[in-house]
Write a protein that holds these residues in place. Structure first.
Motif, PDB file in Angstrom:
ATOM      1  N   UNK A   1       0.841  -1.197   0.000  1.00 56.24           N
ATOM      2  CA  UNK A   1       0.000   0.000   0.000  1.00 56.24           C
ATOM      3  C   UNK A   1       0.875   1.246   0.000  1.00 56.24           C
ATOM      4  N   UNK A   2       0.362   2.360  -0.520  1.00 58.54           N
ATOM      5  CA  UNK A   2       1.095   3.623  -0.375  1.00 58.54           C
ATOM      6  C   UNK A   2       1.281   3.962   1.102  1.00 58.54           C
ATOM      7  N   UNK A   3       2.311   4.723   1.416  1.00 54.82           N
ATOM      8  CA  UNK A   3       2.540   5.135   2.799  1.00 54.82           C
ATOM      9  C   UNK A   3       1.362   5.911   3.369  1.00 54.82           C
ATOM     10  N   UNK A   4       0.628   6.609   2.501  1.00 60.27           N
ATOM     11  CA  UNK A   4      -0.489   7.423   2.956  1.00 60.27           C
ATOM     12  C   UNK A   4      -1.766   6.618   3.171  1.00 60.27           C
ATOM     13  N   UNK A   5      -1.726   5.305   2.948  1.00 57.75           N
ATOM     14  CA  UNK A   5      -2.892   4.444   3.148  1.00 57.75           C
ATOM     15  C   UNK A   5      -3.324   4.509   4.604  1.00 57.75           C
ATOM     16  N   UNK A   6      -4.607   4.721   4.829  1.00 56.77           N
ATOM     17  CA  UNK A   6      -5.136   4.854   6.184  1.00 56.77           C
ATOM     18  C   UNK A   6      -5.549   3.479   6.704  1.00 56.77           C
ATOM     19  N   UNK A   7      -4.620   2.771   7.242  1.00 58.99           N
ATOM     20  CA  UNK A   7      -4.952   1.461   7.772  1.00 58.99           C
ATOM     21  C   UNK A   7      -3.707   0.659   8.081  1.00 58.99           C
ATOM     22  N   UNK A   8      -3.739  -0.046   9.198  1.00 56.22           N
ATOM     23  CA  UNK A   8      -2.652  -0.930   9.575  1.00 56.22           C
ATOM     24  C   UNK A   8      -3.089  -2.364   9.292  1.00 56.22           C
ATOM     25  N   UNK A   9      -2.357  -3.051   8.443  1.00 55.09           N
ATOM     26  CA  UNK A   9      -2.746  -4.394   8.031  1.00 55.09           C
ATOM     27  C   UNK A   9      -1.973  -5.459   8.797  1.00 55.09           C
ATOM     28  N   UNK A  10      -0.829  -5.095   9.334  1.00 49.93           N
ATOM     29  CA  UNK A  10      -0.042  -6.066  10.075  1.00 49.93           C
ATOM     30  C   UNK A  10       1.257  -6.392   9.389  1.00 49.93           C
ATOM     31  N   UNK A  11       1.843  -7.532   9.769  1.00 51.16           N
ATOM     32  CA  UNK A  11       3.171  -7.898   9.283  1.00 51.16           C
ATOM     33  C   UNK A  11       3.240  -8.096   7.776  1.00 51.16           C
ATOM     34  N   UNK A  12       2.129  -8.426   7.157  1.00 47.51           N
ATOM     35  CA  UNK A  12       2.142  -8.682   5.713  1.00 47.51           C
ATOM     36  C   UNK A  12       2.106  -7.396   4.873  1.00 47.51           C
ATOM     37  N   UNK A  13       1.947  -6.244   5.517  1.00 48.71           N
ATOM     38  CA  UNK A  13       1.851  -4.982   4.790  1.00 48.71           C
ATOM     39  C   UNK A  13       3.233  -4.425   4.461  1.00 48.71           C
ATOM     40  N   UNK A  14       3.414  -4.022   3.205  1.00 46.14           N
ATOM     41  CA  UNK A  14       4.605  -3.319   2.741  1.00 46.14           C
ATOM     42  C   UNK A  14       4.150  -1.954   2.247  1.00 46.14           C
ATOM     43  N   UNK A  15       4.715  -0.884   2.799  1.00 51.53           N
ATOM     44  CA  UNK A  15       4.334   0.467   2.368  1.00 51.53           C
ATOM     45  C   UNK A  15       5.447   1.085   1.530  1.00 51.53           C
ATOM     46  N   UNK A  16       5.067   2.015   0.671  1.00 53.56           N
ATOM     47  CA  UNK A  16       6.040   2.652  -0.217  1.00 53.56           C
ATOM     48  C   UNK A  16       5.639   4.105  -0.476  1.00 53.56           C
ATOM     49  N   UNK A  17       6.611   4.958  -0.768  1.00 54.67           N
ATOM     50  CA  UNK A  17       6.340   6.378  -1.007  1.00 54.67           C
ATOM     51  C   UNK A  17       5.902   6.631  -2.453  1.00 54.67           C
ATOM     52  N   UNK A  18       4.651   6.411  -2.726  1.00 57.20           N
ATOM     53  CA  UNK A  18       4.174   6.615  -4.092  1.00 57.20           C
ATOM     54  C   UNK A  18       2.683   6.369  -4.189  1.00 57.20           C
ATOM     55  N   UNK A  19       2.188   6.342  -5.416  1.00 53.13           N
ATOM     56  CA  UNK A  19       0.772   6.126  -5.702  1.00 53.13           C
ATOM     57  C   UNK A  19       0.667   5.158  -6.876  1.00 53.13           C
ATOM     58  N   UNK A  20      -0.451   4.452  -6.969  1.00 48.93           N
ATOM     59  CA  UNK A  20      -0.649   3.545  -8.101  1.00 48.93           C
ATOM     60  C   UNK A  20      -0.381   4.238  -9.427  1.00 48.93           C
ATOM     61  N   UNK A  21      -0.799   5.488  -9.518  1.00 48.90           N
ATOM     62  CA  UNK A  21      -0.707   6.219 -10.787  1.00 48.90           C
ATOM     63  C   UNK A  21       0.742   6.423 -11.237  1.00 48.90           C
ATOM     64  N   UNK A  22       1.680   6.368 -10.306  1.00 43.91           N
ATOM     65  CA  UNK A  22       3.083   6.539 -10.671  1.00 43.91           C
ATOM     66  C   UNK A  22       3.700   5.249 -11.219  1.00 43.91           C
ATOM     67  N   UNK A  23       2.915   4.201 -11.340  1.00 39.23           N
ATOM     68  CA  UNK A  23       3.385   3.000 -12.038  1.00 39.23           C
ATOM     69  C   UNK A  23       3.340   3.204 -13.550  1.00 39.23           C
TER      70      UNK A  23
END
Length: 358
Positions: free
Chosen positions: A131-153
């Protein structure tokens, strides 16, 4: 390495298309499976991506359940023959379910916090959720966050160079001031009870009065008297148009974010807010969200003020985008890295099982 990519929406094609090409260039085997949705298959064909269609469109919540069940069953049969090292998707309900049954890794990308049905059905089964770093939610150990947005793919300047020929294709002169208006259909499960503009006709009229040519794009059918404002262009040219627009006004978060990362000021009118739309507004000032009861009137005031702004303000949009690009990543690189990492994890698990059985 064998990779399965699943596509259930046009935006998924854009998100994965560069990663598919890069994985292929690295010698990996990539299998793309799709469920028809709006223009998803048109985009796959436009970008020359080989795919297999596993299910058709749905026209109601009931038919969606049937189509989804069909899609998952057919995906499972195909995946059993392929024996993939990783299955990846946006949202990833089918991908996570099938990967669990096959004991391979599932890699899910997501950025929509209020799509709780997808989260309940998919997240518990997924191995990695990016998920983006700005995602509002904690998913747990399986979550990987990154500084970006889907649109920047797909809209990062390393991946996309807008073509000004699109202006002539839609009948615009190079110097013409124009606004793109995007209307949503409001038929997604997470859109129930939500809304955007009070009256699309008032939006078009107000923007025209401010001196802009209005180009309308809509999910579903807009009011019949707005038909003349709809433009005809291949769906893969939409981002070229957003890049050269003076303003984008719409009810859809994806289009609003696409415009923002391209440096085009974006007015987003929706009763719901998202982590990434808030960050694009609060951190970079490239998107302006209106979600209260008075969102219709306030959003039009902002839209008109943008159209009436000076050249100095136009330069400011460019500087804001430059800062965004300095601080946010090319997301395709992350997609490829995460896919290869998940595949290695699958192979390590398989090796461990083989060793234990040996």
């Amino acid at each position: 390495m064998k990779v399965i990519v699943t596509i259930q929406h046009p935006g998924h094609v854009h998100f994965f298309r560069n990663a598919v090409a890069e994985l292929d260039s690295r010698g990996h085997d990539v299998f793309v499976f799709a469920r028809e949705s709006e223009v998803a298959t048109d985009l796959l064909e436009a970008y020359g991506i080989e795919y297999e269609l596993l299910a058709g469109e749905s026209d109601s919540m009931l038919s969606l359940a049937t189509v989804q069940a069909t899609y998952e069953a057919r995906l499972l049969r195909r995946a059993r023959r392929i024996e993939p090292d990783v299955i990846t998707a946006i949202g990833g309900v089918a991908a996570a379910h099938v990967a669990t049954l096959l004991r391979t890794k599932s890699l899910v990308f997501y950025d929509t916090e209020h799509a709780t049905l997808i989260q309940r059905l998919g997240y518990p089964f997924a191995d990695v959720i990016c998920t983006p770093e700005c995602y509002r939610g904690e998913i747990g150990d399986k979550q990987v966050t990154y500084p970006g947005y889907h649109e920047l793919a797909y809209l990062h300047p390393d991946r996309f160079d807008p073509d000004p020929a699109v202006l002539e294709a839609v009948g615009l002169a190079p110097e013409e001031t124009f606004a793109v208006v995007r209307l949503s259909s409001w038929d997604a499960s997470h859109d129930v009870g939500q809304g955007g503009f009070a009256d699309p006709r008032a939006v078009v009229s107000r923007l025209e009065d401010a001196g802009a040519t209005v180009l309308l794009t809509a999910e579903g059918d807009p009011p019949p008297d707005l038909d003349p404002y709809e433009f005809t262009a291949p769906p893969e040219r939409m981002h070229d148009l957003l890049a050269f627009a003076d303003l984008v006004v719409g009810e859809g978060a994806t289009t609003a974010a696409e415009a923002a990362v391209l440096g085009t000021p974006s007015v987003y009118v929706n009763s719901q807010s998202l982590g990434y739309t808030s960050e694009l507004e609060e951190e970079y000032g490239l998107l302006f969200a209106f979600n209260g009861d008075d969102r219709h009137a306030r959003s039009l005031e902002k839209a008109v003020s943008i159209l009436e702004s000076t050249t100095a303000e136009t330069d400011r949009w460019k500087r804001r985008r430059e800062r965004l690009l300095e601080e946010r990543i090319d997301v395709t690189s992350l997609i490829v890295q995460q896919i290869e990492s998940a595949a290695r994890a699958t192979n390590a698990d398989r090796s461990a099982v083989a060793t234990n059985h040996g």
